[in-house]
Design a protein around this motif. Sequence first.
Motif, short mmCIF file in Angstrom:
data_model
loop_
_atom_site.label_atom_id
_atom_site.label_comp_id
_atom_site.label_asym_id
_atom_site.label_seq_id
_atom_site.Cartn_x
_atom_site.Cartn_y
_atom_site.Cartn_z
N UNK A 27 -1.21 1.16 0.17
CA UNK A 27 -0.79 0.49 -1.06
C UNK A 27 -1.97 0.25 -2.00
N UNK A 28 -3.10 -0.17 -1.44
CA UNK A 28 -4.29 -0.39 -2.26
C UNK A 28 -4.82 0.90 -2.85
N UNK A 65 0.24 8.76 -2.00
CA UNK A 65 0.83 9.66 -2.99
C UNK A 65 2.33 9.46 -3.08
N UNK A 66 2.99 9.30 -1.94
CA UNK A 66 4.43 9.05 -1.94
C UNK A 66 4.79 7.80 -2.74
N UNK A 67 3.92 6.79 -2.68
CA UNK A 67 4.20 5.54 -3.38
C UNK A 67 4.13 5.68 -4.89
N UNK A 68 3.32 6.60 -5.39
CA UNK A 68 3.12 6.69 -6.85
C UNK A 68 3.68 7.97 -7.46
N UNK A 69 4.12 8.91 -6.62
CA UNK A 69 4.53 10.22 -7.14
C UNK A 69 5.67 10.12 -8.15
N UNK A 70 6.54 9.12 -7.99
CA UNK A 70 7.64 8.97 -8.94
C UNK A 70 7.19 8.56 -10.32
N UNK A 77 0.31 17.29 9.62
CA UNK A 77 1.30 18.31 9.24
C UNK A 77 2.68 17.68 9.15
N UNK A 78 3.02 16.83 10.11
CA UNK A 78 4.34 16.19 10.09
C UNK A 78 4.47 15.22 8.92
N UNK A 79 3.37 14.57 8.56
CA UNK A 79 3.41 13.66 7.41
C UNK A 79 3.70 14.42 6.13
N UNK A 80 3.14 15.62 6.00
CA UNK A 80 3.44 16.45 4.83
C UNK A 80 4.91 16.85 4.83
N UNK A 81 5.39 17.29 5.99
CA UNK A 81 6.77 17.76 6.08
C UNK A 81 7.78 16.63 5.85
N UNK A 82 7.45 15.41 6.28
CA UNK A 82 8.36 14.28 6.14
C UNK A 82 8.33 13.64 4.75
N UNK A 83 7.30 13.95 3.99
CA UNK A 83 7.18 13.34 2.67
C UNK A 83 8.42 13.65 1.84
N UNK A 84 8.89 12.63 1.14
CA UNK A 84 10.07 12.85 0.29
C UNK A 84 9.76 13.76 -0.89
N UNK A 85 8.46 14.01 -1.13
CA UNK A 85 8.06 14.91 -2.21
C UNK A 85 7.18 16.03 -1.65
#
Length: 386
Positions: free
Chosen positions: A335-336, A228-233, A253-261
């Motif tokens: 990525x895939x 999601x981070x890769x395509x959210x923009x 939980x940490x992956x959600x918190x660290x996400x740039x979005x």
Amino acid sequence: MSDITPADDRLHVAIDCLVVGERPSGVERAVAGLVEGLAATEPPDQRFSLLIAEGREDRLQAREQMALIEAPAWAGRRAGRVLWEQLLAPARLQAGRVGLVHGAAYVLPLAWDGPSVVTVHDTITLTHPEWCQWHNVIHYGLVMTQSVLRADAVIVPSEFTKRELVVQLSVEPGRVHVAPLGVGEEFAPAAEEAVARVRERHRLPERYLLCIGNVEPRKNLEAVIAAFDLIAGAIPHSLVIAGKRGWKCGPIVRAIQRSRLAERIRWLDWVPHEELVALYSGAEVCVQWSLHEGFGLTPLEAMACGTPAVVSDGGALPEVAGEAAEIVPLAAGAEGLAEVLLVLVGDPARRTERSRRGIEHAARYTWAEHARIVSQVYREVWRAQV
């Protein structure tokens, strides 16, 4: 339903439903679906009693002729369930003149010495203990293994799980019966008004991608978040995760918190069954990119609601989802997955075609058919005894 079982000459089957809890998901819903299917099909040569903890009866859609073998409320909790199943249930079953016991969630009361059937929904405690709670690894490693070896027949939801069970426990393949799970009749495209109510209740955006299931390691949500981070923009969507907090979920939980979005990732926790249809229907795509599934009910329910499903090749998912879903191999990495999601959300015609095929595919899976197969297993086991 009553706690009194009338005497007659039909096979009396007791189904262990103690696993059914206050916030059911996964295996619990499969057990409830079996009961629903048996109640609807009413096998003429069988009658049923349900082992259930006090106060949980309303979780099962059973007809009045299904009796109850009620355990105390404390048997609805994990430790209490294990204690009651193994130490107290056998005497209750014998007193109730039960002819066959079905351990519908991995285990049997091991002191029961009559005809028995056990359902094994997956084998992850044997094949991937690192994904599981330590007490489940110990409990199922011991009790599930003994249940499978002692049972007259074993039921699994997929050919994949059958193969794994045969390899892991050296079970004779002829003892293992595949009974695919079902999709409830309530799962169908929801009315716009119902979708709008759920969207307002949970403050959801107009467009979202959806993941449903317990937040635990094998659901592979870290990879979904990375995709999601890769395509959210490039898309306006949010990522919605609906599932109760599971075990070993700290990295997720940490992956959600660290996400740039992170502000566009919504974790709703557990969602009541009555809201699932609208939640599925409102999603543009449902994603289940698990590392392993013994079946994979989520993508089928999404398909039934007209929502395209994207799944991994983990476990039974390709077998169950078939050509109706977009299958992205785990080897493709985040990525895939991102690439397929980007194409799908940007192609309305492709989503419409996936929706049409998904509705047709999901219609093949019913609780009535699941119950028919299970009922036939009961019949075959019983006939072998007489």
